[in-house]
Design a protein around this motif. Structure first.
Motif, PDB file in Angstrom:
ATOM      1  N   ASP A   1       0.855  -1.192   0.000  1.00  0.00           N
ATOM      2  CA  ASP A   1       0.000   0.000   0.000  1.00  0.00           C
ATOM      3  C   ASP A   1       0.890   1.242   0.000  1.00  0.00           C
TER       4      ASP A   1
ATOM      5  N   GLY B   1      -0.383   4.396  -0.537  1.00  0.00           N
ATOM      6  CA  GLY B   1      -1.157   5.592  -0.221  1.00  0.00           C
ATOM      7  C   GLY B   1      -1.204   6.551  -1.402  1.00  0.00           C
ATOM      8  N   ASP B   2      -0.954   7.834  -1.147  1.00  0.00           N
ATOM      9  CA  ASP B   2      -0.942   8.840  -2.215  1.00  0.00           C
ATOM     10  C   ASP B   2       0.425   8.969  -2.868  1.00  0.00           C
TER      11      ASP B   2
ATOM     12  N   ARG C   1     -10.929   6.685  -2.534  1.00  0.00           N
ATOM     13  CA  ARG C   1      -9.731   7.525  -2.665  1.00  0.00           C
ATOM     14  C   ARG C   1      -8.467   6.721  -2.929  1.00  0.00           C
ATOM     15  N   GLN C   2      -8.567   5.396  -2.862  1.00  0.00           N
ATOM     16  CA  GLN C   2      -7.398   4.545  -3.100  1.00  0.00           C
ATOM     17  C   GLN C   2      -7.054   4.527  -4.582  1.00  0.00           C
ATOM     18  N   TYR C   3      -5.747   4.535  -4.867  1.00  0.00           N
ATOM     19  CA  TYR C   3      -5.289   4.547  -6.263  1.00  0.00           C
ATOM     20  C   TYR C   3      -5.301   3.142  -6.851  1.00  0.00           C
ATOM     21  N   TRP C   4      -5.759   3.064  -8.092  1.00  0.00           N
ATOM     22  CA  TRP C   4      -5.704   1.827  -8.877  1.00  0.00           C
ATOM     23  C   TRP C   4      -4.789   2.082 -10.073  1.00  0.00           C
TER      24      TRP C   4
ATOM     25  N   THR D   1      -7.736   7.244  -8.996  1.00  0.00           N
ATOM     26  CA  THR D   1      -8.402   6.728  -7.803  1.00  0.00           C
ATOM     27  C   THR D   1      -9.574   5.831  -8.211  1.00  0.00           C
ATOM     28  N   ASN D   2      -9.979   5.003  -7.278  1.00  0.00           N
ATOM     29  CA  ASN D   2     -11.137   4.138  -7.519  1.00  0.00           C
ATOM     30  C   ASN D   2     -12.373   4.972  -7.862  1.00  0.00           C
TER      31      ASN D   2
ATOM     32  N   SER E   1      -4.141   1.286  -1.528  1.00  0.00           N
ATOM     33  CA  SER E   1      -3.817   2.245  -2.584  1.00  0.00           C
ATOM     34  C   SER E   1      -2.463   1.914  -3.198  1.00  0.00           C
TER      35      SER E   1
ATOM     36  N   ARG F   1      -0.260   3.437  -6.091  1.00  0.00           N
ATOM     37  CA  ARG F   1      -0.014   4.491  -7.086  1.00  0.00           C
ATOM     38  C   ARG F   1       1.348   4.225  -7.727  1.00  0.00           C
TER      39      ARG F   1
END
Length: 297
Positions: free
Chosen positions: A121, A123-124, A194-197, A231-232, A270, A272
């Protein structure tokens, strides 16, 4: 690339079958690794979990591609299934790597599957191939998976690790499950969205693998993801926009955790991930944007 003899493990999977179609269409001779008795010279017997490979069937192969492994999202992550997921990748890779290394004339390149789960994970924070592995089941699996190819590297064979993201395709993988839901108007964000895919169109996945096969100076890990992770929530909006369907049905995080167990952490986590090395090498994406990737699928 001149027509070559290319061995593919995992040839019946989502990515493997698309790769085989692409290679065959361009006149390459494809040898499939199978777990049953071979029907003809285009098949080679192997048993990944028992670490058995008919190395004689790999003689004359210029390229070996290993995309084999039990589906990570196919079942709930029980201890038994996690063991199957690991063994199908780590033991299979080790067996194939040793078989390739034993050949008098080894192939010029060995392409081994991996995944962006390597990073855990993030995150951002955007990460590229220089980032260290994360913590948890998938990162440790990916580390073992890549390390299992050591015999090929020690034999001097150029080795490429394709750390694949979420493949946008209708016929399988995560998107294979999403398309029916969104087409029925039942799609929506997962958790807070808000999690990145980090996604990639199936066309670009195959094109990138073929590009890495052809580029004789490239080795090591490559992230196979589109240049701009989303993001999702953004991907949910794109699915609704392209398919002309509402996206009202958000799935709360507690529901996902109840339904999926430990695997929910991967859905809600997440990632990224950016394809720094692929872009720097000159590769061009045909479907870099999510709308085009969804339409292509």
């Amino acid at each position: 690339m001149e027509p070559s003899r290319i061995a593919v493990a995992g040839a019946s999977g989502l990515i493997g079958s698309a790769l085989v179609r692409s290679l065959t269409a361009d006149g390459h001779e494809v040898v499939r690794l199978v777990r049953r008795a071979p029907r003809d010279g285009s098949e080679v017997r192997w048993d990944p979990e028992r670490q058995q490979v008919d190395a004689a069937g790999l003689v004359g192969c210029d390229v070996v591609v290993n995309l084999a492994g039990a589906g990570i999202g196919d079942r709930r992550w029980t201890p038994e299934y996690k063991r199957l997921v690991r063994d199908s990748r780590v033991l299979g890779t080790a067996a194939l790597a040793e078989a390739v290394a034993s050949l008098d004339t080894p192939p010029r390149v060995f392409v081994n599957g991996s995944a962006i789960g390597f990073y855990g994970d993030t995150g951002d924070r955007a990460v590229d191939e220089d980032a260290p592995p994360g913590d948890g089941f998938l990162p440790s699996l990916c580390v073992e998976w890549e390390e299992a190819a050591a015999p090929v590297q020690e034999a001097g064979v150029r080795t490429v690790f394709v750390r694949t993201g979420l493949v946008v395709a209708r016929g399988g993988g995560a998107w294979g499950r999403l398309f029916p839901l969104f087409k029925a108007g039942l799609g929506g964000r997962m958790g807070d969205g808000r999690q990145y895919w980090s996604y990639i169109a199936l066309h670009d996945e195959v094109a990138a693998i073929r590009y890495l096969i052809d580029q004789d100076t490239l080795s090591g890990p490559f992230n196979l993801t589109a240049p701009q992770p989303l993001t999702n929530r953004e991907i949910t909006e794109a699915m609704g926009r392209v398919l002309h369907r509402p996206t009202l049905f958000a799935v709360p995080a507690p529901v996902l955790r109840t339904a999926l167990g430990e695997m929910a952490g991967e859905v809600l986590g997440s990632l990224r991930v950016v394809p720094k090395r692929l872009l720097e090498s000159g590769f061009t994406f045909a479907f870099p944007g999510i709308d085009d990737a969804i339409r292509a699928a």
